[in-house]
Write a protein that holds these residues in place. Sequence first.
Motif, PDB file in Angstrom:
ATOM      1  N   PHE A 244     -11.880   0.413  11.771  1.00 32.18           N
ATOM      2  CA  PHE A 244     -12.147   1.939  11.943  1.00 32.18           C
ATOM      3  C   PHE A 244     -12.964   2.303  11.305  1.00 32.18           C
ATOM      4  CE2 PHE A 244      -8.247  -0.023  14.631  1.00 32.18           C
ATOM      5  CZ  PHE A 244      -8.478   0.434  15.370  1.00 32.18           C
ATOM      6  N   LEU A 245     -13.202   2.191   9.961  1.00 34.56           N
ATOM      7  CA  LEU A 245     -13.748   3.185   8.762  1.00 34.56           C
ATOM      8  C   LEU A 245     -15.339   4.040   9.499  1.00 34.56           C
ATOM      9  CD1 LEU A 245     -12.610   1.572   5.317  1.00 34.56           C
ATOM     10  CD2 LEU A 245     -11.870   3.027   6.597  1.00 34.56           C
TER      11      LEU A 245
ATOM     12  N   LYS B 184      -8.485   2.328  -0.108  1.00 33.29           N
ATOM     13  CA  LYS B 184      -9.392   2.201   1.116  1.00 33.29           C
ATOM     14  C   LYS B 184     -10.862   2.356   0.422  1.00 33.29           C
ATOM     15  CE  LYS B 184     -10.687   6.508   3.179  1.00 33.29           C
ATOM     16  NZ  LYS B 184     -11.300   7.493   3.230  1.00 33.29           N
TER      17      LYS B 184
ATOM     18  N   ILE C 205      -8.550  -3.094  10.344  1.00 34.07           N
ATOM     19  CA  ILE C 205      -8.406  -1.995   9.105  1.00 34.07           C
ATOM     20  C   ILE C 205      -9.576  -0.992   9.389  1.00 34.07           C
ATOM     21  CG2 ILE C 205      -7.898  -0.321   7.313  1.00 34.07           C
ATOM     22  CD1 ILE C 205      -5.192  -2.247   7.504  1.00 34.07           C
ATOM     23  N   ALA C 206     -10.631  -1.794   8.205  1.00 32.88           N
ATOM     24  CA  ALA C 206     -12.386  -1.693   8.436  1.00 32.88           C
ATOM     25  C   ALA C 206     -12.902  -1.651   9.415  1.00 32.88           C
ATOM     26  CB  ALA C 206     -12.561  -3.629   7.655  1.00 32.88           C
TER      27      ALA C 206
ATOM     28  N   CYS D 123       0.801  -1.304  -0.476  1.00 34.13           N
ATOM     29  CA  CYS D 123      -0.172   0.354   0.046  1.00 34.13           C
ATOM     30  C   CYS D 123       1.181   1.264   0.083  1.00 34.13           C
ATOM     31  CB  CYS D 123      -1.276  -0.310   1.020  1.00 34.13           C
ATOM     32  SG  CYS D 123      -1.880   1.205   0.944  1.00 34.13           S
ATOM     33  N   TYR D 124       1.370   1.705  -1.754  1.00 36.47           N
ATOM     34  CA  TYR D 124       1.909   3.045  -1.154  1.00 36.47           C
ATOM     35  C   TYR D 124       0.880   4.237  -1.759  1.00 36.47           C
ATOM     36  CZ  TYR D 124       5.785  -0.545  -0.389  1.00 36.47           C
ATOM     37  OH  TYR D 124       6.221  -1.367  -0.106  1.00 36.47           O
ATOM     38  N   GLY D 125       2.242   5.284  -1.556  1.00 33.32           N
ATOM     39  CA  GLY D 125       1.045   6.185  -2.513  1.00 33.32           C
ATOM     40  C   GLY D 125      -0.328   6.589  -3.237  1.00 33.32           C
TER      41      GLY D 125
ATOM     42  N   PHE E 119      -5.666   3.881   9.383  1.00 38.15           N
ATOM     43  CA  PHE E 119      -5.573   2.611   7.682  1.00 38.15           C
ATOM     44  C   PHE E 119      -3.965   2.666   7.715  1.00 38.15           C
ATOM     45  CE2 PHE E 119      -6.738   3.238   3.366  1.00 38.15           C
ATOM     46  CZ  PHE E 119      -5.729   2.067   2.603  1.00 38.15           C
ATOM     47  N   LEU E 120      -3.282   4.013   7.408  1.00 38.30           N
ATOM     48  CA  LEU E 120      -1.902   3.097   6.989  1.00 38.30           C
ATOM     49  C   LEU E 120      -1.122   3.318   7.983  1.00 38.30           C
ATOM     50  CD1 LEU E 120      -2.655   6.385   4.417  1.00 38.30           C
ATOM     51  CD2 LEU E 120      -2.446   4.209   4.328  1.00 38.30           C
TER      52      LEU E 120
ATOM     53  N   TYR F  28       4.742   7.772   3.352  1.00 38.39           N
ATOM     54  CA  TYR F  28       2.959   7.700   2.908  1.00 38.39           C
ATOM     55  C   TYR F  28       2.343   6.741   4.112  1.00 38.39           C
ATOM     56  CZ  TYR F  28       4.903   7.729  -2.006  1.00 38.39           C
ATOM     57  OH  TYR F  28       5.385   8.186  -2.567  1.00 38.39           O
ATOM     58  N   TRP F  29       3.276   6.327   4.760  1.00 38.28           N
ATOM     59  CA  TRP F  29       1.815   6.221   6.105  1.00 38.28           C
ATOM     60  C   TRP F  29       1.786   6.759   7.476  1.00 38.28           C
ATOM     61  CZ3 TRP F  29       5.860   1.809   4.613  1.00 38.28           C
ATOM     62  CH2 TRP F  29       6.045   1.079   3.401  1.00 38.28           C
TER      63      TRP F  29
ATOM     64  N   ILE G 230      -4.177   4.147  -2.262  1.00 37.34           N
ATOM     65  CA  ILE G 230      -4.088   4.722  -0.938  1.00 37.34           C
ATOM     66  C   ILE G 230      -5.740   4.421  -1.061  1.00 37.34           C
ATOM     67  CG2 ILE G 230      -4.394   6.072   0.713  1.00 37.34           C
ATOM     68  CD1 ILE G 230      -1.784   6.382   0.512  1.00 37.34           C
TER      69      ILE G 230
ATOM     70  N   GLU H  86      -9.878   7.599   8.850  1.00 30.61           N
ATOM     71  CA  GLU H  86      -9.555   6.835   8.949  1.00 30.61           C
ATOM     72  C   GLU H  86      -8.232   6.663   8.430  1.00 30.61           C
ATOM     73  OE1 GLU H  86     -14.582   6.229   6.935  1.00 30.61           O
ATOM     74  OE2 GLU H  86     -13.037   7.193   5.642  1.00 30.61           O
ATOM     75  N   GLU H  87      -7.348   7.502   7.338  1.00 30.72           N
ATOM     76  CA  GLU H  87      -6.603   6.832   6.706  1.00 30.72           C
ATOM     77  C   GLU H  87      -5.194   6.758   8.014  1.00 30.72           C
ATOM     78  OE1 GLU H  87      -7.085   9.461   2.630  1.00 30.72           O
ATOM     79  OE2 GLU H  87      -5.020   9.678   3.449  1.00 30.72           O
TER      80      GLU H  87
ATOM     81  N   ALA I 224     -12.234  11.382   7.205  1.00 28.44           N
ATOM     82  CA  ALA I 224     -11.268   9.983   6.147  1.00 28.44           C
ATOM     83  C   ALA I 224     -10.079  11.008   6.513  1.00 28.44           C
ATOM     84  CB  ALA I 224     -12.000  10.817   4.906  1.00 28.44           C
TER      85      ALA I 224
ATOM     86  N   LEU J 295     -11.928  -2.099   0.911  1.00 30.16           N
ATOM     87  CA  LEU J 295     -12.015  -1.846   3.128  1.00 30.16           C
ATOM     88  C   LEU J 295     -13.773  -1.190   2.821  1.00 30.16           C
ATOM     89  CD1 LEU J 295      -8.403  -0.651   4.094  1.00 30.16           C
ATOM     90  CD2 LEU J 295      -9.655  -2.861   3.853  1.00 30.16           C
ATOM     91  N   GLU J 296     -13.670   0.198   2.078  1.00 29.30           N
ATOM     92  CA  GLU J 296     -15.700   0.301   2.892  1.00 29.30           C
ATOM     93  C   GLU J 296     -16.713  -0.974   2.147  1.00 29.30           C
ATOM     94  OE1 GLU J 296     -14.614   4.196   0.578  1.00 29.30           O
ATOM     95  OE2 GLU J 296     -14.088   5.208   2.538  1.00 29.30           O
TER      96      GLU J 296
ATOM     97  N   LYS K 139     -16.953  -3.364   4.121  1.00 26.07           N
ATOM     98  CA  LYS K 139     -16.929  -3.359   5.496  1.00 26.07           C
ATOM     99  C   LYS K 139     -18.848  -2.802   5.587  1.00 26.07           C
ATOM    100  CE  LYS K 139     -17.255   0.028   9.847  1.00 26.07           C
ATOM    101  NZ  LYS K 139     -16.759   0.345  10.821  1.00 26.07           N
TER     102      LYS K 139
END
Lengths: 601, 381
Positions: B379-380, A566, B376-377, A557-559, B316-317, B261-262, A562, B312-313, B309, A569-570, A573
């Motif tokens: 935390f959305l 995401k 991670i999901a 998961c890089y730039g 998630f990151l 990024y993270w 993302i 969340e990021e 958002a 994942l949504e 969910k």
Amino acid sequence: MDQSKIRNFCIIAHIDHGKSTLADRIIEMTGLLTSREMQAQVLDNMDLERERGITIKAQTVRTVYRAKDGEEYIFNLIDTPGHVDFNYEVSRSLAACDGAILVVDAAQGIEAQTLANVYLALDHDLDVMPVINKIDLPSADPERVINEIEDIIGIEAQDAPRISAKTGENVEEVLEQIVAKIPAPVGDAKAPLKALIFDSVYDSYRGVIVFCRIKEGAVRRGTPILMMATGARAEVVEVGYFGAGQFIPCEELSAGMVGYITASLKNVKETRVGDTVTNADIPCAEPLPGYKKVNSMVFCGMYPADGAKYPDLRDALEKLQLNDAALQFEPETSVALGFGFRCGFLGLLHLEIIQERLEREYNLDLVTTAPSVIYKVHKTNGEVMELTNPSNLPDPSEIEYMEEPIVSAEIMVTTEFIGSIMQLCEERRGVYLGMEYMEETRALLKYDLPLNEIIYDFFDALKSRSRGYASFDYEMKGYERSELVKLDILVNREEVDALSFIVHGATAYERGRKMCEKLKEEIPRQLFEIPIQAAIGSKIIARETVKAMRKDVLAKCYGGDITRKKKLLEKQKEGKKRMRQVGNVEIPQKAFMSVLKLDDK
Amino acid sequence: MISKMELYIHIPFCIRKCAYCDFLSFPAGEERKRAYVEALREEIGGAAERGDVTTIFLGGGTPSVLSGEEIGILMETVRSHYRVLPGAEISLEANPGTLTAEKLAAWREAGINRLSIGLQSADNRELRTLGRIHTWEEFLEGYRMARKAGFENINIDLMSALPGQSSRTWRETLLKVTALEPEHISAYSLIVEEGTPFYEKYGEDARRREEGLACSWLPSEEEERQMYYDTKGILGEKGYGRYEISNYARKGYECRHNCGYWRRESYRGFGLGASSLVEEVRFKNTSCMEEYLGRDFSRREEERLSKEAQMEEFMFLGLRLAEGISTEEFCRKFGCAYAEVYGKVTKELLAKKLLCQENQRIFLTEQGIDVSNYVIAEFLF
């Protein structure tokens, strides 16, 4: 009104033989509507009916026909529901007629429903007038079908109009024969009022609109009326007859006429189909024969997918019930599904129709439990309990024995499929009663079948095992003692009440195994291993395991990843929101429904 | 004006597309490459977002297909428009089959101080399966040249859970690679991506594995996890710490650019399809080469991140990192207590032993990593 100029009739046919198309042509050619005003199939006015090509609620229309003899005739065309679930409604619609047009497909010939409907019409002493439809089809063979009608049904058919309702060819001849062959009504207009209710609809402004056939006497605004079976009384506000798609008020309805009555009645339950309307001050001596209260035959639990929508579901059911006296419901609670309703239906089609209407017209997302029939539980203390929800079955030690409803079924099938259909009936615990050859290539199979074996997927299985050629009809026969057991499903060792059902002891293992297999497919893997078990009492008869989810990880998961990751994942969910929590296991809502269709080979 | 930022420069070219690759990359002739470098220079020159550059990453594709001179021109362009901080980490991704002494020298000259070499496997049979253009022996030669050229910070990319791979061949790859003592190792578990030749061949297998069923080509779920555990075990013994789900490094050699990024630091991506995060707005460039060469540098898929958002990021990151997230930092960034927002879900996940909490930091447990999407999901919103 001169009775000799009235013709009250219906059209009977097997599904898809062209009943509604012919009705449309008749309405069109009698000039009440121009072609431009015609919707395709005027009579079937519910979306659902049009999509499925079936009629659910009886529709009625009055048209005026100027015959070749120069006279004007009033045609009251009473449409009848076309499905076995609505048999009683069919029978009441027939009772409002003096004759029936029998439409038979020139290619397919007579089918099981054709026969059932003809016998029903003959039972009501109706003159049956055959019409051969779809002569425009390349495979049409009207002469063969005419001989079939004469041989099998035994009614004269040589001069039956050979028509194409689709193109309009020869439909004029049908109109002439209606005048010539359907008898005019008889009945004393001076006698006390005696009218048959064959349908009713609810209108939010006028209340219940009662559809009736006046057998004797007359009714007009101000007449005090009495429903003889329900005892409901009211004063007539308006009478009238049925234009195409509209109510046209008139002064008076008298013997022989078909029309509607409004009387500020608030509930269709007070105006039951089959009941007799009379004058409350000068009542007739006896009601018309044949009234019976229709009872639900099939039950299931209906739950809102979103628990907060429970009041919406209740409101929607109440509204549907205003127009559908056969729909029953009462609140119930399930550990797995929360608050919902146990609903009663005439049959599986009725159930599906209500379910679809709730979803489409009321925008509700539903979870439906496996349909059940009414079992009679004879308890050791002498009580007899009518069981509609398997969860309520008493402890086996309190049960002396149980009874289940049996139907008499007739299946018409081409000879090459007799073997596979007989096998299907055997699998469904059918008792073979006999077989009649209708002609060289077709036979009518007669079986007694337990109702609970046909409410799931019998119709689908029948069609798939006969490549669509078998047709099927049934009627209730009665109750028979049977070795029934309650099959429970345990997910992660917890019983899921919404998945329990009653099954015959001999098929319990097979069903239990299939249920477990199906649920294994439907329940997604979770963090721990989930056993799925089928049990009778404390005895486990089948087991499957949903393995624990070992890995669910994004390696990268890089730039640039993302946003996309995401969104994934949504979605994951979102899927979880459509699950039901039972114990600590998430069960998708569709798992509750998928177990209804176990015979998918 | 952003105070500090990272730069990413995308080179969408390669010699030949690998069978598993779903990156924006394709072979191209010299002329096309030159034209692309020109477009890149214009984009860099015209960009509105300015700040002090902490890291630069030339990724792809295979940036090493560009000549030493072209890389030099690009770096010059960057420096003429940005202040590149002293000590900035400047990485370049290279395919072992494209390394030459001349190129390596030119890159050093251009200021590249970190090399990321895509080896993937030390087993030549596995390399053929992947559709790589090089052998283990060719990689070895390239690696030695790089060391000789003076690169003191080298990453080697590896892939586990390959079709036909066994725990034994994977361990051999790890041992062979650690023997070379690179500073950093990225070890990814293969993702069978849609739209790749691998998907045609192994997609069905991958789906079966997702449902917990037996596979015909891919290692089973159990084997896949075992390889993952072996990776951590072997690399740990050899002195490489796991600092992110798939990344291992000797102390102090963690990739600063990727950590950015993270940790949600600002970054500006240049080139075809490149993504950016600038002042809490995510956007990306066109993925159409014709548009890009036509100097269409407009923002695509622009999304201004709401506070939710961003939270969340952040989770998630941040949870991808071994150190996890700091509740105190959460509070500082968003102006509300961590427990108020995520207290309930954190408690549940701690109870399930998927998360661990120590010294105001929250991070994934070993089991939590295995099912991190599930965690991670949660935390959305």
